[in-house]
Design an enzyme around this catalytic site. Structure first.
Site, PDB file in Angstrom:
ATOM      1  CG  ASP A 133      -2.010   0.975   1.231  1.00 34.23           C
ATOM      2  OD1 ASP A 133      -2.409   1.356   0.132  1.00 34.23           O
ATOM      3  OD2 ASP A 133      -2.471   1.383   2.312  1.00 34.23           O
ATOM      4  CG  LEU A 157      -9.888  -9.112  -3.713  1.00 30.81           C
ATOM      5  CD1 LEU A 157      -9.743  -8.818  -5.197  1.00 30.81           C
ATOM      6  CD2 LEU A 157      -8.730  -9.946  -3.223  1.00 30.81           C
ATOM      7  CB  CYS A 188     -21.645  -8.370  -5.906  1.00 35.24           C
ATOM      8  SG  CYS A 188     -20.090  -7.919  -5.108  1.00 35.24           S
ATOM      9  CB  CYS A 194     -21.530  -1.892  -0.107  1.00 33.50           C
ATOM     10  SG  CYS A 194     -21.559  -2.258  -1.868  1.00 33.50           S
ATOM     11  CB  SER A 216     -11.529   5.636   4.338  1.00 29.92           C
ATOM     12  OG  SER A 216     -12.045   4.606   5.135  1.00 29.92           O
ATOM     13  CE  LYS A 223      -2.539  14.039   4.315  1.00 31.74           C
ATOM     14  NZ  LYS A 223      -2.789  13.012   5.336  1.00 31.74           N
ATOM     15  CB  CYS A 241     -15.567   4.596   7.006  1.00 29.11           C
ATOM     16  SG  CYS A 241     -17.320   4.192   6.839  1.00 29.11           S
ATOM     17  CB  CYS A 248     -20.084  -6.903   2.711  1.00 31.58           C
ATOM     18  SG  CYS A 248     -19.741  -8.126   1.410  1.00 31.58           S
TER      19      CYS A 248
END
Length: 312
Positions: A133, A157, A188, A194, A216, A223, A241, A248
């Site tokens: 990440d 994912l 899904c 969601c 999130s 900023k 979040c 889900c």
């Protein structure tokens, strides 16, 4: 008869399991042809908000061979972080599950370096890099190619085995291996939980998240000041979040992680609404030492708390 590439792949997967990863898949390092136009459109729509770094290294995001010269394989790994522990005060400003313990970047990098060392000790002189990440790697696309799961309507994912409460990481190496089949199916179906649950309408359309509206993003990546348009829509979140994952149906398969480093920091879960709302810099440093929450810095967390206070 097993080939070298298949025996090496099996050896790597066994070691990944020993290190605590619950899934490990391998894909051939190549240009991400399908993802290229999607990424371009997403950026054109400014769905990345102030995350200017998403515009950088466009070519490298789509081709791992530009990150690791001679790359042959992308090893995708998944590490569970699900916990059934919760903040005790239901009115306390909320912190995402993934940030309860030690910063995942630190924990996973250590495991990736251990896996890379294992490969070198048992296979030979292998060149490669570890990614968590923090570089232009499209981790969800690679995880799907490596057979770990599919990208859900919330863009996370999803694994049929574990749901979606897990981190993704990669080793990109210059070793030819046996490759897993890409995950082809989308499970899904007609579910829109969601999409319906997101209070800021961040899931602009199925499978496309407008990052600039995501809670999130607003509580971590942004900023500047949080736009007034989101007042009353933050659902009491001050760091990250979990809403789209909590609702889900696939997360009924989530199991509690066994990673010691992800155990909640002392004193975090029993902090009351008042204690978090009136947190001092000293307490922030003590409670969130080594935590991903430090990414916001004290000033960022204070901004988020003040924004919630304005909407009380």
């Amino acid at each position: 008869m097993a080939t070298k590439s298949s025996s090496y792949a099996a050896m790597i997967k066994a070691e990944a399991t020993r290190l605590g990863f619950f899934q490990c898949g391998i894909a051939r390092a190549a240009f991400l042809e399908e993802e290229a136009p999607r990424l371009e459109n997403w950026l054109k729509q400014n769905a990345h908000g102030e995350m200017a770094y998403m515009e950088n290294h466009f070519d490298k995001r789509l081709d791992p061979r530009l990150l690791v010269p001679g790359a042959r394989s992308v090893i995708s790994l998944a590490l569970n972080y699900y916990t059934d522990q919760k903040q005790e005060d239901p009115e306390a400003p909320k912190i995402s599950k993934y940030a309860f313990g030690t910063d995942y970047h630190t924990v996973i990098k250590e495991k990736l370096f251990a896996l890379l060392d294992f490969i070198r000790q048992n296979i030979g002189d292998v060149d490669g890099r570890a990614f968590v990440d923090s570089a232009p790697v499209m981790d969800k696309a690679w995880a799907k190619r490596a057979g770990l799961g599919w990208q859900g309507k919330n863009s996370n994912l999803i694994s049929q085995k574990k749901g979606s409460f897990f981190f993704l990481a990669e080793l990109i190496i210059d070793l030819e291996l046996d490759y897993d089949e890409a995950f082809q199916n989308d499970h899904c179906g007609s579910c829109t939980r969601c999409i319906d649950a997101c209070p800021t309408d961040a899931i602009a359309q199925p499978y496309v998240v407008d990052g600039s509206r995501c809670i999130s993003y607003l509580t971590i990546e942004l900023k500047n000041e949080i736009p007034a348009a989101f007042k009353g829509k933050m659902d009491n979140w001050v760091f990250g979040c979990d809403i789209c994952q909590d609702v889900c149906p696939w997360n009924r398969f989530s199991t509690v992680h066994q990673e010691q480093a992800f155990r909640p920091a002392d004193g975090l879960l029993n902090m009351s609404r008042e204690q978090i709302s009136e947190i001092t810099e000293d307490v922030f440093r003590k409670v969130f030492k080594g935590s991903a929450v430090k990414r916001t810095k004290f000033s960022g967390l204070q901004r988020n708390i003040d924004f919630l206070r304005e909407t009380d």
